[in-house]
Design a protein around this motif. Sequence first.
Motif, short mmCIF file in Angstrom:
data_model
loop_
_atom_site.label_atom_id
_atom_site.label_comp_id
_atom_site.label_asym_id
_atom_site.label_seq_id
_atom_site.Cartn_x
_atom_site.Cartn_y
_atom_site.Cartn_z
N THR A 174 41.58 15.10 40.59
CA THR A 174 41.16 15.45 42.29
C THR A 174 41.18 17.39 42.37
O THR A 174 40.91 17.25 44.04
N ALA A 175 41.89 17.78 41.79
CA ALA A 175 41.50 19.15 42.47
C ALA A 175 40.41 19.27 41.66
O ALA A 175 39.57 20.50 42.93
N ALA A 176 40.00 19.12 41.11
CA ALA A 176 38.04 19.22 40.96
C ALA A 176 37.31 19.14 42.02
O ALA A 176 36.14 19.82 43.08
N LEU A 177 37.38 17.73 42.62
CA LEU A 177 37.29 17.44 43.96
C LEU A 177 36.91 18.91 45.16
O LEU A 177 36.54 18.89 45.98
N ALA A 178 38.66 18.64 44.80
CA ALA A 178 39.05 19.62 46.29
C ALA A 178 38.28 20.99 45.80
O ALA A 178 38.03 22.29 47.43
N LEU A 179 38.33 21.58 45.16
CA LEU A 179 37.55 22.95 44.74
C LEU A 179 36.77 22.95 45.36
O LEU A 179 35.42 23.56 45.43
N PRO A 218 41.73 25.51 50.13
CA PRO A 218 42.03 26.84 49.65
C PRO A 218 42.73 26.42 48.09
O PRO A 218 43.48 25.17 48.21
N PHE A 219 43.47 27.33 47.43
CA PHE A 219 43.90 27.13 45.96
C PHE A 219 44.91 26.21 45.98
O PHE A 219 45.16 25.36 46.03
N LEU A 220 45.76 26.60 47.57
CA LEU A 220 47.45 26.12 47.55
C LEU A 220 46.89 24.55 47.72
O LEU A 220 47.69 23.69 47.30
N ILE A 261 46.37 22.87 44.67
CA ILE A 261 47.15 22.71 43.62
C ILE A 261 48.41 20.94 44.33
O ILE A 261 48.33 20.34 43.80
N ALA A 262 48.34 20.78 45.44
CA ALA A 262 49.08 20.30 46.58
C ALA A 262 48.28 18.60 46.18
O ALA A 262 49.33 17.48 46.14
N THR A 263 47.45 19.08 46.29
CA THR A 263 46.41 17.90 46.84
C THR A 263 47.08 17.24 44.93
O THR A 263 46.48 15.34 44.39
N ALA A 264 46.33 17.96 43.93
CA ALA A 264 46.33 17.46 42.26
C ALA A 264 48.06 17.01 42.27
O ALA A 264 47.86 15.60 41.50
N VAL A 265 48.73 17.49 42.84
CA VAL A 265 50.14 16.74 42.62
C VAL A 265 51.19 16.41 42.85
O VAL A 265 51.51 15.00 42.98
#
Length: 102
Positions: free
Chosen positions: A72-77, A82-84, A87-91
């Motif tokens: 999920t974090a990779a997809l958001a990147l 934005p960085f936060l 992180i929030a989506t991964a969490v």
Amino acid sequence: MNVWIAIGATFVSCYLVKLAGLLVPAGVLERPLVRRMAALLPVALLAALTAQQTFAEGRTLVLDAKAAGLATAALALLLRAPFLVVIATAVVVTAGLRALTG
């Protein structure tokens, strides 16, 4: 007593590595290959540590909520979030999957 021997060996090793770094001539540090390796090595080490912590449990491969959070974090990147937000989506995904699967 073995713990103190390990602590002493670690101390001496760290000191010698630090000393070796200080003794390297400045001309060597200015070479393009050395500068490129110095820039890329921390990224590679961090990526390896992340992969090991995410996909390994002892000597076995594990695909669980941590892997989904990392994906999920990779997809958001890739979506240039934005960085936060990354992180929030991964969490949220990791915690959600852990809550669902127990």
